[in-house]
Scaffold this active site. Structure first.
Site, PDB file in Angstrom:
ATOM      1  N   GLU A  31       1.057  -0.946   0.387  1.00  0.00           N
ATOM      2  CA  GLU A  31       0.251   0.142  -0.273  1.00  0.00           C
ATOM      3  C   GLU A  31       1.015   0.896   0.239  1.00  0.00           C
ATOM      4  O   GLU A  31       1.886   1.274   1.021  1.00  0.00           O
ATOM      5  CB  GLU A  31      -1.073   0.576   1.496  1.00  0.00           C
ATOM      6  CG  GLU A  31      -1.925   1.133   1.884  1.00  0.00           C
ATOM      7  CD  GLU A  31      -2.737   1.842  -0.068  1.00  0.00           C
ATOM      8  OE1 GLU A  31      -3.432   0.756  -0.785  1.00  0.00           O
ATOM      9  OE2 GLU A  31      -1.933   2.871   0.370  1.00  0.00           O
ATOM     10  N   VAL A 264     -17.556  13.955 -11.295  1.00  0.00           N
ATOM     11  CA  VAL A 264     -17.998  13.789 -12.479  1.00  0.00           C
ATOM     12  C   VAL A 264     -17.493  12.717 -12.763  1.00  0.00           C
ATOM     13  O   VAL A 264     -18.095  11.851 -13.705  1.00  0.00           O
ATOM     14  CB  VAL A 264     -17.608  14.585 -14.341  1.00  0.00           C
ATOM     15  CG1 VAL A 264     -18.374  16.091 -13.580  1.00  0.00           C
ATOM     16  CG2 VAL A 264     -16.455  14.782 -14.167  1.00  0.00           C
ATOM     17  N   HIS A 444     -41.531  -6.207  14.137  1.00  0.00           N
ATOM     18  CA  HIS A 444     -42.771  -5.426  14.468  1.00  0.00           C
ATOM     19  C   HIS A 444     -42.571  -4.258  15.632  1.00  0.00           C
ATOM     20  O   HIS A 444     -42.079  -5.106  16.379  1.00  0.00           O
ATOM     21  CB  HIS A 444     -43.651  -5.715  14.272  1.00  0.00           C
ATOM     22  CG  HIS A 444     -44.931  -4.579  14.271  1.00  0.00           C
ATOM     23  ND1 HIS A 444     -44.895  -3.589  13.156  1.00  0.00           N
ATOM     24  CD2 HIS A 444     -45.996  -3.820  15.484  1.00  0.00           C
ATOM     25  CE1 HIS A 444     -45.938  -2.065  13.327  1.00  0.00           C
ATOM     26  NE2 HIS A 444     -46.223  -2.745  15.382  1.00  0.00           N
TER      27      HIS A 444
HETATM   28  P1  NAI Z   1     -21.450  10.109 -11.014  1.00  0.00           P
HETATM   29  O1  NAI Z   1     -21.408   8.895 -12.114  1.00  0.00           O
HETATM   30  O2  NAI Z   1     -21.631   9.158  -9.514  1.00  0.00           O
HETATM   31  O3  NAI Z   1     -21.886  10.893 -11.122  1.00  0.00           O
HETATM   32  C1  NAI Z   1     -21.063  12.146 -11.960  1.00  0.00           C
HETATM   33  C2  NAI Z   1     -22.276  12.672 -12.387  1.00  0.00           C
HETATM   34  O4  NAI Z   1     -21.250  14.048 -13.243  1.00  0.00           O
HETATM   35  C3  NAI Z   1     -23.363  12.120 -13.526  1.00  0.00           C
HETATM   36  O5  NAI Z   1     -24.316  12.117 -13.151  1.00  0.00           O
HETATM   37  C4  NAI Z   1     -23.003  12.838 -14.420  1.00  0.00           C
HETATM   38  O6  NAI Z   1     -23.824  13.313 -16.042  1.00  0.00           O
HETATM   39  C5  NAI Z   1     -22.538  14.026 -14.401  1.00  0.00           C
HETATM   40  N1  NAI Z   1     -21.303  14.860 -15.347  1.00  0.00           N
HETATM   41  C6  NAI Z   1     -20.361  14.129 -15.915  1.00  0.00           C
HETATM   42  N2  NAI Z   1     -20.112  15.290 -16.595  1.00  0.00           N
HETATM   43  C7  NAI Z   1     -19.927  16.588 -16.182  1.00  0.00           C
HETATM   44  C8  NAI Z   1     -20.358  17.449 -16.709  1.00  0.00           C
HETATM   45  N3  NAI Z   1     -19.200  18.656 -17.728  1.00  0.00           N
HETATM   46  N4  NAI Z   1     -20.983  19.272 -16.411  1.00  0.00           N
HETATM   47  C9  NAI Z   1     -22.275  18.776 -15.106  1.00  0.00           C
HETATM   48  N5  NAI Z   1     -22.254  17.685 -14.600  1.00  0.00           N
HETATM   49  C10 NAI Z   1     -21.212  15.798 -15.130  1.00  0.00           C
HETATM   50  O7  NAI Z   1     -19.561   9.852  -9.941  1.00  0.00           O
HETATM   51  P2  NAI Z   1     -19.274  10.859  -8.506  1.00  0.00           P
HETATM   52  O8  NAI Z   1     -20.445  11.173  -8.005  1.00  0.00           O
HETATM   53  O9  NAI Z   1     -18.411  11.285  -8.939  1.00  0.00           O
HETATM   54  O10 NAI Z   1     -19.254   9.103  -8.213  1.00  0.00           O
HETATM   55  C11 NAI Z   1     -17.704   8.562  -7.954  1.00  0.00           C
HETATM   56  C12 NAI Z   1     -17.727   6.872  -8.101  1.00  0.00           C
HETATM   57  O11 NAI Z   1     -17.846   6.561  -6.848  1.00  0.00           O
HETATM   58  C13 NAI Z   1     -19.478   6.349  -7.965  1.00  0.00           C
HETATM   59  O12 NAI Z   1     -19.092   4.588  -8.921  1.00  0.00           O
HETATM   60  C14 NAI Z   1     -20.160   6.075  -6.904  1.00  0.00           C
HETATM   61  O13 NAI Z   1     -20.256   4.522  -7.097  1.00  0.00           O
HETATM   62  C15 NAI Z   1     -18.915   5.709  -5.993  1.00  0.00           C
HETATM   63  N6  NAI Z   1     -19.684   6.103  -4.905  1.00  0.00           N
HETATM   64  C16 NAI Z   1     -20.272   5.734  -3.971  1.00  0.00           C
HETATM   65  C17 NAI Z   1     -20.886   6.449  -3.195  1.00  0.00           C
HETATM   66  C18 NAI Z   1     -22.142   5.095  -1.880  1.00  0.00           C
HETATM   67  O14 NAI Z   1     -21.730   4.303  -2.718  1.00  0.00           O
HETATM   68  N7  NAI Z   1     -22.326   5.455  -1.102  1.00  0.00           N
HETATM   69  C19 NAI Z   1     -20.352   7.532  -2.663  1.00  0.00           C
HETATM   70  C20 NAI Z   1     -19.148   7.992  -3.588  1.00  0.00           C
HETATM   71  C21 NAI Z   1     -18.859   7.391  -4.514  1.00  0.00           C
END
Ligand code: NAI
Length: 459
Positions: A31, A264, A444
């Site tokens: 790591e 994004v 419940h």
């Molecule tokens: P995401 O893929 O969830 O969302 C990115 C968003 O940015 C999309 O809605 C897209 O349409 C938008 N976008 C892209 N280019 C753009 C632009 N030029 N202008 C405006 N909007 C734009 O990605 P995010 O939120 O960065 O998360 C990354 C990863 O981390 C995901 O795979 C997610 O599943 C994971 N993650 C999971 C969490 C959880 O399980 N609670 C918490 C945080 C992250």
């Protein structure tokens, strides 16, 4: 000679190290930053810690709804951040102890794959050399930051999930580019503590893959709380602390903040650790660009003895996916056949209220032409939900196959659905039918009963 070398100590790598150690394999885990990876250090855990502080603060703001008076409640941003750091430190320590208990050797440093020798796969870390019969690559992902014109000049106004967690001062105004999971969780936290939040999202909805109805409900809840949403708006440039975007009519608009969060999406970490030295094949997107390491359902790459798990596969970038993928790899390495399945992987968004879903959505079922029945109930059908959520909105939606009445998808909005969704994961993983679920006794009063109530509305 090790049985297994693991590169990357996030939820893919450290869980794999523990499982492999428990099976008696001789393991070395490399790591380069901190054990726990993005999840523990700059993702899942720190954000959930911040969001919990926000939730406690929110309760004090609305305590009167429950007959409790709280006067002059306030918060200390520094103390909230300090608590987050304490929690992270404690859990990183826990991971270290767990890996050590599994008798895996931990090497803190940057590992580089050198190639395949007579003995096995050769890896260097600093000035030391290691060889292993098998290799598991769990190098994770990092925030994808598009080259918006003016981005570099904006300097530290621009933050990703990493830098925003290290802020010493609360921003007064925050612009979030991307209304996905990271965007919405930070929107939730900063909105609760009084930062003016604007979300600029390219798609017509927030949280793209989420159920459409739930996405709209969540957006409505946050819009009422003052979060501004600019949907169908494409960011074209950054000018200092201002985001420039085109609105749906093509008009150029501007919004400013003291910080700009770029969320994004994320990009698999494929470079800098010698992947090319052993010829591991990459998976390509339709445009022909690599997005991850290509693996089969045993988590094998094209090179015998080399496996990959987690975000580096570029497929389902979630900590819990990574851990299961790591387990699948270890089982196969240890000679016990195991296959990775993706149809019952839950997705949770830790806003307040939370969102959780597993399996197909209504829109996916429609797009695939599946013959399904969609049933839904407001969360208010659960007595416990009503008791604990004054003015709380919520929904439970279940998608079942019409012919066999098997559960195909479950999507919820309302607290604490992050802690209830696993019941639906089990139902989908085990291909349970409506009739089978009806016979299960739910405690419940719990909010989880909403799942069973909704199941009872299937025709
Ligand atoms: P995401 O893929 O969830 O969302 C990115 C968003 O940015 C999309 O809605 C897209 O349409 C938008 N976008 C892209 N280019 C753009 C632009 N030029 N202008 C405006 N909007 C734009 O990605 P995010 O939120 O960065 O998360 C990354 C990863 O981390 C995901 O795979 C997610 O599943 C994971 N993650 C999971 C969490 C959880 O399980 N609670 C918490 C945080 C992250």
């Amino acid at each position: 000679m090790f049985d297994l070398a693991i590169i990357g100590g996030g939820p893919g790598g450290y869980v794999a190290a523990e499982r492999a150690g428990a099976k008696g394999l001789k393991v070395v885990l490399f790591e380069k930053r901190e054990l726990g990876g993005v999840c523990l250090n700059e993702g899942c855990i720190p954000t959930k810690t911040l969001l919990y502080s926000a939730k406690v603060y929110d309760y004090t703001k609305h305590a009167d709804l429950y007959g409790v008076s709280v006067e002059g409640s306030s918060f200390d941003f520094g103390k909230i951040v300090a608590r987050k750091e304490k929690v992270v430190k404690k859990l990183v320590g826990g991971v270290k102890a767990g890996v050590k208990a599994a008798k895996a050797e931990i090497v803190m440093g940057e590992a580089v794959i050198k190639g395949r020798g007579a003995e096995g796969i050769e890896i260097t870390c600093g000035d030391k050399e290691y060889s292993a019969r098998n290799l598991l690559i769990c190098t994770g992902s990092e925030a994808a930051v598009p080259p918006f014109p003016g981005l570099k000049e904006a300097g530290d106004v621009i933050v990703t999930n990493r830098e925003i967690l290290a802020l010493k001062e609360q921003p007064k105004e925050l612009v979030i580019i991307g209304g996905g999971v990271i965007g919405m969780e930070f929107a939730s936290f900063f909105n609760s503590i009084g930062t003016k939040v604007t979300v600029v999202e390219m798609l017509p909805k927030i949280l793209g893959p989420l159920d459409d109805e739930i996405s709209q409900m969540l957006q409505g809840i946050y819009a009422k709380r003052g979060v501004e949403f600019c949907l169908k708006c494409k960011v074209t440039a950054i000018e200092g602390n201002t985001v420039v975007y085109e609105d749906p009519e093509g008009k150029v608009c501007r919004v400013s903040g003291d910080k700009i969060l770029v969320s994004v999406g994320r990009r698999a970490n494929l470079k800098g650790f010698g992947l090319e030295n052993i010829g591991v094949e990459l998976a390509l997107n339709p445009a022909g660009r690599p997005y991850g390491i290509k693996v089969d359902d045993h988590m094998r790459t094209n090179i015998p003895g080399v496996y990959a798990a987690g975000d580096v596969t570029g497929f389902s970038m979630l900590a819990h996916t990574a851990s299961r993928e790591g387990e699948v790899a270890i089982n196969n390495i240890a000679g016990q056949e195991d296959r990775m399945r993706y149809n019952a992987i839950p997705g949770v968004v830790y806003t307040n209220p939370e969102v959780a879903g597993v399996g197909i959505t209504e829109a996916e079922a429609k797009a695939k032409g599946l013959d399904v029945e969609v049933v839904k109930l407001p969360m208010a059908y659960s007595g416990r939900f009503v008791a604990e959520n004054e003015k709380g909105e919520g929904l439970c939606k279940v998608i079942v196959g019409k012919k066999y009445k098997e559960v195909l998808g479950v999507h919820m909005l309302g607290n604490p659905c992050s802690e209830m969704i696993h019941a639906a994961c089990i139902a989908i993983e085990q291909e349970m039918t409506v009739a089978q679920l009806k016979e299960v006794v739910f405690p419940h009063p719990t909010v989880s009963e909403i799942f069973k109530e909704t199941i009872f509305t299937v025709k």
